[in-house]
Design a protein around this motif. Structure first.
Motif, PDB file in Angstrom:
ATOM      1  N   ASP B  62       0.822  -1.215   0.000  1.00  0.00           N
ATOM      2  CA  ASP B  62       0.000   0.000   0.000  1.00  0.00           C
ATOM      3  C   ASP B  62       0.855   1.264   0.000  1.00  0.00           C
ATOM      4  O   ASP B  62       0.406   2.321   0.435  1.00  0.00           O
ATOM      5  CB  ASP B  62      -0.957   0.004   1.201  1.00  0.00           C
ATOM      6  N   GLY B  63       2.079   1.151  -0.506  1.00  0.00           N
ATOM      7  CA  GLY B  63       2.977   2.306  -0.550  1.00  0.00           C
ATOM      8  C   GLY B  63       2.472   3.407  -1.473  1.00  0.00           C
ATOM      9  O   GLY B  63       1.642   3.165  -2.353  1.00  0.00           O
ATOM     10  N   VAL B  64       2.997   4.611  -1.258  1.00  0.00           N
ATOM     11  CA  VAL B  64       2.635   5.748  -2.124  1.00  0.00           C
ATOM     12  C   VAL B  64       3.905   6.541  -2.449  1.00  0.00           C
ATOM     13  O   VAL B  64       4.735   6.781  -1.575  1.00  0.00           O
ATOM     14  CB  VAL B  64       1.565   6.657  -1.458  1.00  0.00           C
ATOM     15  N   THR B  65       4.051   6.892  -3.734  1.00  0.00           N
ATOM     16  CA  THR B  65       5.182   7.732  -4.120  1.00  0.00           C
ATOM     17  C   THR B  65       4.672   9.089  -4.593  1.00  0.00           C
ATOM     18  O   THR B  65       3.669   9.174  -5.314  1.00  0.00           O
ATOM     19  CB  THR B  65       6.102   7.049  -5.167  1.00  0.00           C
ATOM     20  N   LEU B  66       5.351  10.135  -4.132  1.00  0.00           N
ATOM     21  CA  LEU B  66       4.913  11.516  -4.335  1.00  0.00           C
ATOM     22  C   LEU B  66       6.014  12.235  -5.125  1.00  0.00           C
ATOM     23  O   LEU B  66       6.983  12.720  -4.550  1.00  0.00           O
ATOM     24  CB  LEU B  66       4.666  12.188  -2.986  1.00  0.00           C
ATOM     25  N   GLY B  69       5.518  16.921 -10.410  1.00  0.00           N
ATOM     26  CA  GLY B  69       4.820  16.955 -11.694  1.00  0.00           C
ATOM     27  C   GLY B  69       3.769  15.881 -11.876  1.00  0.00           C
ATOM     28  O   GLY B  69       3.205  15.743 -12.965  1.00  0.00           O
ATOM     29  N   LEU B  70       3.486  15.134 -10.841  1.00  0.00           N
ATOM     30  CA  LEU B  70       2.542  14.007 -10.942  1.00  0.00           C
ATOM     31  C   LEU B  70       1.603  13.992  -9.755  1.00  0.00           C
ATOM     32  O   LEU B  70       1.961  14.425  -8.655  1.00  0.00           O
ATOM     33  CB  LEU B  70       3.307  12.681 -10.927  1.00  0.00           C
ATOM     34  N   ALA B  71       0.412  13.435  -9.977  1.00  0.00           N
ATOM     35  CA  ALA B  71      -0.464  13.120  -8.849  1.00  0.00           C
ATOM     36  C   ALA B  71       0.184  11.967  -8.061  1.00  0.00           C
ATOM     37  O   ALA B  71       1.068  11.282  -8.583  1.00  0.00           O
ATOM     38  CB  ALA B  71      -1.831  12.708  -9.375  1.00  0.00           C
ATOM     39  N   PRO B  72      -0.232  11.760  -6.816  1.00  0.00           N
ATOM     40  CA  PRO B  72       0.312  10.631  -6.041  1.00  0.00           C
ATOM     41  C   PRO B  72       0.101   9.311  -6.788  1.00  0.00           C
ATOM     42  O   PRO B  72      -0.937   9.117  -7.418  1.00  0.00           O
ATOM     43  CB  PRO B  72      -0.528  10.648  -4.763  1.00  0.00           C
ATOM     44  N   VAL B  73       1.093   8.445  -6.733  1.00  0.00           N
ATOM     45  CA  VAL B  73       0.952   7.096  -7.295  1.00  0.00           C
ATOM     46  C   VAL B  73       0.827   6.147  -6.107  1.00  0.00           C
ATOM     47  O   VAL B  73       1.768   5.968  -5.326  1.00  0.00           O
ATOM     48  CB  VAL B  73       2.159   6.718  -8.173  1.00  0.00           C
ATOM     49  N   GLU B  74      -0.366   5.557  -5.967  1.00  0.00           N
ATOM     50  CA  GLU B  74      -0.686   4.780  -4.765  1.00  0.00           C
ATOM     51  C   GLU B  74      -0.804   3.292  -5.067  1.00  0.00           C
ATOM     52  O   GLU B  74      -1.513   2.906  -5.993  1.00  0.00           O
ATOM     53  CB  GLU B  74      -2.015   5.257  -4.166  1.00  0.00           C
ATOM     54  N   GLY B  75      -0.145   2.475  -4.250  1.00  0.00           N
ATOM     55  CA  GLY B  75      -0.258   1.022  -4.372  1.00  0.00           C
ATOM     56  C   GLY B  75       0.834   0.447  -5.256  1.00  0.00           C
ATOM     57  O   GLY B  75       1.229   1.035  -6.266  1.00  0.00           O
ATOM     58  N   ALA B  80       4.343  -0.056  -9.989  1.00  0.00           N
ATOM     59  CA  ALA B  80       4.969  -0.935 -10.997  1.00  0.00           C
ATOM     60  C   ALA B  80       4.678  -0.430 -12.406  1.00  0.00           C
ATOM     61  O   ALA B  80       5.591  -0.314 -13.241  1.00  0.00           O
ATOM     62  CB  ALA B  80       4.453  -2.367 -10.824  1.00  0.00           C
ATOM     63  N   ASP B  81       3.402  -0.107 -12.672  1.00  0.00           N
ATOM     64  CA  ASP B  81       3.019   0.401 -14.004  1.00  0.00           C
ATOM     65  C   ASP B  81       3.767   1.693 -14.316  1.00  0.00           C
ATOM     66  O   ASP B  81       4.245   1.896 -15.436  1.00  0.00           O
ATOM     67  CB  ASP B  81       1.502   0.665 -14.050  1.00  0.00           C
ATOM     68  N   PHE B  82       3.842   2.570 -13.309  1.00  0.00           N
ATOM     69  CA  PHE B  82       4.514   3.855 -13.498  1.00  0.00           C
ATOM     70  C   PHE B  82       5.999   3.642 -13.836  1.00  0.00           C
ATOM     71  O   PHE B  82       6.524   4.245 -14.780  1.00  0.00           O
ATOM     72  CB  PHE B  82       4.354   4.714 -12.234  1.00  0.00           C
ATOM     73  N   MET B  83       6.662   2.787 -13.072  1.00  0.00           N
ATOM     74  CA  MET B  83       8.094   2.564 -13.301  1.00  0.00           C
ATOM     75  C   MET B  83       8.336   1.953 -14.676  1.00  0.00           C
ATOM     76  O   MET B  83       9.317   2.285 -15.355  1.00  0.00           O
ATOM     77  CB  MET B  83       8.674   1.668 -12.198  1.00  0.00           C
ATOM     78  N   LYS B 150       9.848  -2.159   4.560  1.00  0.00           N
ATOM     79  CA  LYS B 150       9.405  -1.833   3.208  1.00  0.00           C
ATOM     80  C   LYS B 150       9.129  -0.334   3.120  1.00  0.00           C
ATOM     81  O   LYS B 150       8.819   0.316   4.132  1.00  0.00           O
ATOM     82  CB  LYS B 150       8.122  -2.592   2.864  1.00  0.00           C
ATOM     83  N   ILE B 151       9.186   0.189   1.896  1.00  0.00           N
ATOM     84  CA  ILE B 151       8.927   1.616   1.674  1.00  0.00           C
ATOM     85  C   ILE B 151       7.414   1.843   1.662  1.00  0.00           C
ATOM     86  O   ILE B 151       6.704   1.238   0.866  1.00  0.00           O
ATOM     87  CB  ILE B 151       9.536   2.093   0.342  1.00  0.00           C
ATOM     88  N   GLU B 152       6.942   2.713   2.543  1.00  0.00           N
ATOM     89  CA  GLU B 152       5.514   3.061   2.596  1.00  0.00           C
ATOM     90  C   GLU B 152       5.236   4.382   1.897  1.00  0.00           C
ATOM     91  O   GLU B 152       4.195   4.549   1.275  1.00  0.00           O
ATOM     92  CB  GLU B 152       5.051   3.178   4.055  1.00  0.00           C
TER      93      GLU B 152
END
Lengths: 162, 162
Positions: B62-66, B69-75, B80-83, B150-152
């Motif tokens: 359930d991690g989130v990356t902020l 230039g982007l909205a939050p990418v959650e989960g 994975a899709d973003f990367m 793990k990274i949250e």
């Protein structure tokens, strides 16, 4: 020692064991959540009023802010100087909207973190167009020895392409 | 019960009280620090090798990356899709340097946070000039039920003016 006395000794030891004052920090998470929600409201309101003293009062002495385009600003004194420069560089501006929608507050002992979506509208003087910025924030908070939560780490960036 | 037996009962109760298994989560902070330092090294090394699977293995479900230039990418699935998209958009690139200098790791129970200074050099194909980016990172980590960190929450921005 009678069986009764033995049981009393054990009972006292077990109660002492379970007492937050001895075994662990206070765990009234509902109360701590309320305190942090109040801090969140105060932070938005203080920024809305461009009141640096009120914002600073929410920071831990050894806090660090990590803002786009800048090296880390470490320590309350440096954060104070930085905020003063920012406000001085915006004569005649006022903030017409400042709102942060915080998500997923996590509290563990004396540390907490939350992230959120930010929206700020800053209005320049002389009828120039308002600056409307949406972004994201990540806050790490610490509960000080007097029980108040303070900002230890703040990071922010915008949603707009850069 | 003799005075000796009474002291044994109290001693056992006090030891039980101090035992992490009963009173608090494991507090071997030195070991937890080592585990997080290993995660930090693995994260930099996986990015250096543009190995998305290795990066993803470090993320909580359930991690989130902020990111700027982007909205939050959650989960984890969305991350994975973003990367995958990021790597697909950079054909022929390689990362020649990836280093993060982490500061002030704080661990409280099953949660931890640290911030750092980042340096990445990405080299385009066809001899074009390398892209050298210095920035800042704020990570919030969680210790899962199996003891791994793990990274949250991850946030990043650059030092350059934007």
């Amino acid at each position: 020692m009678s069986e009764f006395r033995r049981r009393v000794v054990l009972f006292v030891a077990i109660v002492a064991c379970a007492s937050p004052a001895i075994a662990a920090p206070p765990a009234d998470t509902g109360l701590e959540r309320q305190k942090i929600e109040k801090l969140n409201q105060e932070l938005d309101d203080a920024i809305l009023h461009m009141d640096n003293a009120r914002v600073l009062a929410l920071w831990a002495d050894d806090g660090v802010t990590l803002l786009p385009g800048l090296a880390p600003v470490e320590g309350k004194k440096n954060i104070a100087d930085f905020m003063e420069k920012v406000v001085a560089s915006m004569p005649g501006f006022h903030v017409s909207e400042q709102h942060t929608d915080y998500r997923d507050l996590q509290i563990s002992g004396d540390w907490a973190s939350q992230w959120g979506l930010t929206h700020q509208v800053a209005v320049p003087p002389d009828g120039k167009p308002a600056i409307d910025v949406r972004g994201k924030i990540l806050l790490v908070l610490h509960r000080e020895s007097d029980g108040t939560w303070k900002i230890e780490r703040e990071m922010w960036n915008t949603d707009a392409k850069q």
